[in-house]
Design a protein around this motif. Sequence first.
Motif, PDB file in Angstrom:
ATOM      1  N   SER A 126      39.196  35.405  21.966  1.00 43.38           N
ATOM      2  CA  SER A 126      39.204  36.715  22.622  1.00 43.38           C
ATOM      3  C   SER A 126      38.477  36.676  23.966  1.00 43.38           C
ATOM      4  CB  SER A 126      38.578  37.769  21.711  1.00 43.38           C
ATOM      5  OG  SER A 126      37.237  37.447  21.397  1.00 43.38           O
ATOM      6  N   LEU A 127      37.375  35.924  24.051  1.00 42.68           N
ATOM      7  CA  LEU A 127      36.658  35.838  25.327  1.00 42.68           C
ATOM      8  C   LEU A 127      37.457  35.076  26.372  1.00 42.68           C
ATOM      9  CD1 LEU A 127      32.959  35.203  24.207  1.00 42.68           C
ATOM     10  CD2 LEU A 127      33.907  37.281  25.243  1.00 42.68           C
ATOM     11  N   ILE A 128      38.142  34.021  25.932  1.00 46.16           N
ATOM     12  CA  ILE A 128      38.991  33.269  26.868  1.00 46.16           C
ATOM     13  C   ILE A 128      40.148  34.141  27.339  1.00 46.16           C
ATOM     14  CG2 ILE A 128      40.589  31.321  27.062  1.00 46.16           C
ATOM     15  CD1 ILE A 128      38.642  29.772  25.226  1.00 46.16           C
ATOM     16  N   ALA A 129      40.743  34.884  26.426  1.00 46.01           N
ATOM     17  CA  ALA A 129      41.844  35.776  26.797  1.00 46.01           C
ATOM     18  C   ALA A 129      41.383  36.824  27.803  1.00 46.01           C
ATOM     19  CB  ALA A 129      42.412  36.443  25.553  1.00 46.01           C
ATOM     20  N   ARG A 130      40.173  37.355  27.589  1.00 52.95           N
ATOM     21  CA  ARG A 130      39.653  38.361  28.515  1.00 52.95           C
ATOM     22  C   ARG A 130      39.381  37.749  29.881  1.00 52.95           C
ATOM     23  NH1 ARG A 130      34.766  41.876  26.399  1.00 52.95           N
ATOM     24  NH2 ARG A 130      36.446  42.404  24.943  1.00 52.95           N
ATOM     25  N   ALA A 131      38.808  36.543  29.904  1.00 55.86           N
ATOM     26  CA  ALA A 131      38.548  35.877  31.186  1.00 55.86           C
ATOM     27  C   ALA A 131      39.855  35.642  31.935  1.00 55.86           C
ATOM     28  CB  ALA A 131      37.820  34.557  30.952  1.00 55.86           C
ATOM     29  N   ALA A 132      40.860  35.131  31.235  1.00 55.15           N
ATOM     30  CA  ALA A 132      42.153  34.885  31.873  1.00 55.15           C
ATOM     31  C   ALA A 132      42.744  36.182  32.416  1.00 55.15           C
ATOM     32  CB  ALA A 132      43.111  34.229  30.876  1.00 55.15           C
ATOM     33  N   GLN A 133      42.638  37.233  31.633  1.00 54.04           N
ATOM     34  CA  GLN A 133      43.156  38.530  32.077  1.00 54.04           C
ATOM     35  C   GLN A 133      42.450  38.990  33.349  1.00 54.04           C
ATOM     36  OE1 GLN A 133      42.482  41.730  29.295  1.00 54.04           O
ATOM     37  NE2 GLN A 133      44.162  42.949  30.109  1.00 54.04           N
ATOM     38  N   ASN A 134      41.160  38.723  33.444  1.00 52.57           N
ATOM     39  CA  ASN A 134      40.398  39.147  34.618  1.00 52.57           C
ATOM     40  C   ASN A 134      40.735  38.341  35.870  1.00 52.57           C
ATOM     41  OD1 ASN A 134      39.099  41.171  33.217  1.00 52.57           O
ATOM     42  ND2 ASN A 134      37.288  39.957  32.762  1.00 52.57           N
ATOM     43  N   PHE A 135      41.450  37.237  35.693  1.00 54.30           N
ATOM     44  CA  PHE A 135      41.948  36.463  36.837  1.00 54.30           C
ATOM     45  C   PHE A 135      43.462  36.615  36.999  1.00 54.30           C
ATOM     46  CE2 PHE A 135      37.881  34.467  36.236  1.00 54.30           C
ATOM     47  CZ  PHE A 135      37.504  34.014  37.487  1.00 54.30           C
ATOM     48  N   ASN A 136      44.066  37.454  36.153  1.00 53.47           N
ATOM     49  CA  ASN A 136      45.526  37.582  36.096  1.00 53.47           C
ATOM     50  C   ASN A 136      46.190  36.258  35.728  1.00 53.47           C
ATOM     51  OD1 ASN A 136      45.357  40.261  36.745  1.00 53.47           O
ATOM     52  ND2 ASN A 136      45.970  40.018  38.882  1.00 53.47           N
ATOM     53  N   ALA A 137      45.442  35.383  35.076  1.00 53.04           N
ATOM     54  CA  ALA A 137      45.991  34.101  34.643  1.00 53.04           C
ATOM     55  C   ALA A 137      46.670  34.281  33.286  1.00 53.04           C
ATOM     56  CB  ALA A 137      44.885  33.055  34.545  1.00 53.04           C
ATOM     57  N   ARG A 138      47.695  33.477  33.057  1.00 56.21           N
ATOM     58  CA  ARG A 138      48.446  33.569  31.807  1.00 56.21           C
ATOM     59  C   ARG A 138      48.504  32.206  31.136  1.00 56.21           C
ATOM     60  NH1 ARG A 138      54.144  35.564  33.364  1.00 56.21           N
ATOM     61  NH2 ARG A 138      54.374  35.650  31.112  1.00 56.21           N
ATOM     62  N   TYR A 139      48.624  32.222  29.820  1.00 58.54           N
ATOM     63  CA  TYR A 139      48.809  30.981  29.069  1.00 58.54           C
ATOM     64  C   TYR A 139      49.489  31.290  27.753  1.00 58.54           C
ATOM     65  CZ  TYR A 139      44.523  32.457  26.641  1.00 58.54           C
ATOM     66  OH  TYR A 139      43.579  33.166  25.929  1.00 58.54           O
TER      67      TYR A 139
END
Length: 199
Positions: A126-139
């Motif tokens: 969940s923390l990684i997903a939130r970090a990615a979201q805050n950079f508009n990064a997707r995986y």
Amino acid sequence: MKVPIPALLLAAGLATGSVGAAAIPDDEETPPSGRYLLMDANGRAVTNADFPGQFQLLAFGYTYCPDICPTTLVEATAILKQLGDRASRVQPIFITVDPQLDTPEVLATYTAYFHPRIIGLTGSASLIARAAQNFNARYEKVTEPGAPADRYHVDHSAGMYLLGPDGSYIRKFGYSTPAAEIAERIEMLLDETPTARVQ
């Protein structure tokens, strides 16, 4: 710990081409904030505000990535080399999108193959997903039909993200951006930043 072979081959200039992983475009809907709360190899909480006075150069990926991630980390190393003495004012960071396999120990060993100053960060899903979201990064984890659940690759956003000395988001450098060009852009920003703020 056995480091993924494709990464070592590419770091040595012996491997090229893509093998089972792809870059996917960023989510362009909302402006990125560049905020994150993750964990380093020593289990210490790390946020975007923990490097006062330094620019942060971040990439998302995973250690078994066959080409995108090792290429990016080789470029990060080249950027630090071009910056010379000024490289101390830039903190390179590699954020895993595969916490299942990329333990803190694995990340520390992996990033050390490229440069001792690169920090590997992980955390809960969940923390990684939130970090990615805050950079508009997707995986996205991809498992081939009929393959075991533990046999997968991760398609993810490629490129490097730059944060300023105050931890705020500045911009993204696309995957195809030459390391020399990124270093020149960072040098321009360093010239514009008072030395007192980056000590």
